[in-house]
Scaffold this motif. Structure first.
Motif, PDB file in Angstrom:
ATOM      1  N   THR A  37       0.801  -1.228   0.000  1.00  0.00           N
ATOM      2  CA  THR A  37       0.000   0.000   0.000  1.00  0.00           C
ATOM      3  C   THR A  37       0.833   1.276   0.000  1.00  0.00           C
ATOM      4  O   THR A  37       0.286   2.369  -0.063  1.00  0.00           O
ATOM      5  CB  THR A  37      -0.941   0.029   1.217  1.00  0.00           C
ATOM      6  N   ASP A  55       4.334  -4.540  -7.446  1.00  0.00           N
ATOM      7  CA  ASP A  55       3.664  -5.525  -6.610  1.00  0.00           C
ATOM      8  C   ASP A  55       2.903  -6.487  -7.518  1.00  0.00           C
ATOM      9  O   ASP A  55       2.431  -6.097  -8.590  1.00  0.00           O
ATOM     10  CB  ASP A  55       2.695  -4.854  -5.623  1.00  0.00           C
ATOM     11  N   SER A  57       0.067  -8.056  -6.662  1.00  0.00           N
ATOM     12  CA  SER A  57      -1.368  -7.989  -6.402  1.00  0.00           C
ATOM     13  C   SER A  57      -2.014  -6.750  -7.039  1.00  0.00           C
ATOM     14  O   SER A  57      -1.624  -5.618  -6.734  1.00  0.00           O
ATOM     15  CB  SER A  57      -1.616  -7.949  -4.894  1.00  0.00           C
ATOM     16  N   PRO A  58      -3.034  -6.948  -7.873  1.00  0.00           N
ATOM     17  CA  PRO A  58      -3.741  -5.787  -8.447  1.00  0.00           C
ATOM     18  C   PRO A  58      -4.342  -4.878  -7.375  1.00  0.00           C
ATOM     19  O   PRO A  58      -4.345  -3.651  -7.533  1.00  0.00           O
ATOM     20  CB  PRO A  58      -4.842  -6.417  -9.301  1.00  0.00           C
ATOM     21  N   ARG A  59      -4.817  -5.455  -6.284  1.00  0.00           N
ATOM     22  CA  ARG A  59      -5.384  -4.638  -5.201  1.00  0.00           C
ATOM     23  C   ARG A  59      -4.330  -3.774  -4.531  1.00  0.00           C
ATOM     24  O   ARG A  59      -4.571  -2.617  -4.188  1.00  0.00           O
ATOM     25  CB  ARG A  59      -6.075  -5.522  -4.167  1.00  0.00           C
ATOM     26  N   VAL A  61      -1.492  -2.788  -5.953  1.00  0.00           N
ATOM     27  CA  VAL A  61      -1.088  -1.779  -6.947  1.00  0.00           C
ATOM     28  C   VAL A  61      -2.078  -0.619  -6.937  1.00  0.00           C
ATOM     29  O   VAL A  61      -1.679   0.554  -6.925  1.00  0.00           O
ATOM     30  CB  VAL A  61      -0.966  -2.404  -8.353  1.00  0.00           C
ATOM     31  N   ALA A  62      -3.375  -0.925  -6.908  1.00  0.00           N
ATOM     32  CA  ALA A  62      -4.396   0.131  -6.861  1.00  0.00           C
ATOM     33  C   ALA A  62      -4.259   0.970  -5.594  1.00  0.00           C
ATOM     34  O   ALA A  62      -4.345   2.204  -5.644  1.00  0.00           O
ATOM     35  CB  ALA A  62      -5.788  -0.481  -6.961  1.00  0.00           C
ATOM     36  N   ALA A  63      -4.010   0.314  -4.459  1.00  0.00           N
ATOM     37  CA  ALA A  63      -3.845   1.041  -3.200  1.00  0.00           C
ATOM     38  C   ALA A  63      -2.594   1.916  -3.240  1.00  0.00           C
ATOM     39  O   ALA A  63      -2.609   3.061  -2.778  1.00  0.00           O
ATOM     40  CB  ALA A  63      -3.774   0.060  -2.033  1.00  0.00           C
ATOM     41  N   GLN A  65      -1.132   3.174  -5.913  1.00  0.00           N
ATOM     42  CA  GLN A  65      -1.373   4.294  -6.830  1.00  0.00           C
ATOM     43  C   GLN A  65      -2.222   5.368  -6.152  1.00  0.00           C
ATOM     44  O   GLN A  65      -1.948   6.559  -6.295  1.00  0.00           O
ATOM     45  CB  GLN A  65      -2.041   3.793  -8.106  1.00  0.00           C
ATOM     46  N   SER A  66      -3.221   4.946  -5.418  1.00  0.00           N
ATOM     47  CA  SER A  66      -4.097   5.932  -4.774  1.00  0.00           C
ATOM     48  C   SER A  66      -3.418   6.629  -3.596  1.00  0.00           C
ATOM     49  O   SER A  66      -3.847   7.716  -3.197  1.00  0.00           O
ATOM     50  CB  SER A  66      -5.414   5.288  -4.338  1.00  0.00           C
ATOM     51  N   ARG A  72       5.626   5.893 -10.330  1.00  0.00           N
ATOM     52  CA  ARG A  72       5.052   4.834 -11.152  1.00  0.00           C
ATOM     53  C   ARG A  72       4.871   3.597 -10.282  1.00  0.00           C
ATOM     54  O   ARG A  72       5.689   3.335  -9.394  1.00  0.00           O
ATOM     55  CB  ARG A  72       5.981   4.463 -12.317  1.00  0.00           C
ATOM     56  N   GLU A  75       2.348  -3.538 -11.925  1.00  0.00           N
ATOM     57  CA  GLU A  75       1.783  -4.809 -11.482  1.00  0.00           C
ATOM     58  C   GLU A  75       2.577  -5.918 -12.147  1.00  0.00           C
ATOM     59  O   GLU A  75       2.461  -6.146 -13.359  1.00  0.00           O
ATOM     60  CB  GLU A  75       0.312  -4.911 -11.885  1.00  0.00           C
TER      61      GLU A  75
END
Length: 190
Positions: A37, A55, A57-59, A61-63, A65-66, A72, A75
């Motif tokens: 995260t 990372d 995990s797509p989850r 990576v999303a965390a 990024q946010s 950069r 995934e």
């Protein structure tokens, strides 16, 4: 929050602080392997102008990024990413990542590809009690011996700058023993 507040996770702090204390020059760029995260990047951001994360995990990576602390985020598997990374990094961090990897040869070789002489690799490992280089524990996490890390560092062009013991986190209210290690790139292995 659960990891930090309930499990007492502090590996991100220990790894980043270990690396920052051993920098011999201001880093232009850092790579956070298994970035999750973004806990490491939050601690690194005041000291490093460019930070990439990777990372699986797509989850995560999303965390990451946010969180807004990376330039950069990729995934990918860390070894695959290291094989195709498009820049050099003065610092590579891997906090609580190698517990999911058994043999570390490919990781060390990949990091050596993206870190110039004088650059650092800082990471945590679970402490291996007993014989062998690495071992899968009943927790389904790996532990590694410091002897293995020292031999692997020497064979892939690194010197050990620091290796300290400590608690990685708590599991079922029991401390999980580990090591925090900082290596410096010294060039091609002999």
């Amino acid at each position: 929050t659960h990891l930090v507040d309930v499990l007492g996770y502090r590996a991100h702090e220990a790894v980043v602080d270990l690396a920052l204390a051993r920098l011999t020059r201001a880093p232009a760029a850092a790579l956070d392997l298994g970035c999750g995260t973004g806990l490491c990047a939050q601690r690194l951001r005041p000291h490093v102008p460019w930070i990439d994360g990777v990372d699986l995990s797509p989850r995560m990576v999303a965390a990451a990024q946010s969180a807004g602390v990376y330039d950069r985020v990729f995934e990918a598997d860390v070894v695959e990413h290291l094989g195709r990374a498009d820049r050099l990094y003065d610092l590579v961090i891997a906090a609580d990542v190698f517990i999911y990897v058994g043999a570390l040869e490919a990781v060390f070789q990949g990091v050596a590809r993206v870190v110039p002489d004088g650059g650092l690799l800082a990471f945590s490992i679970g402490a291996l009690e007993g014989f062998g280089d690495w071992q899968l524990r009943p927790s389904l996490r790996y532990a590694h011996s410091l002897d293995y890390v020292h031999r692997l560092a020497a064979s892939t062009g690194w010197t050990v700058q620091a290796a300290t013991g400590g608690t990685l986190r708590y599991d079922q209210q029991q401390p999980v023993a580990g090591h925090y290690v900082c290596l410096q790139r010294v060039g091609s292995a002999s």
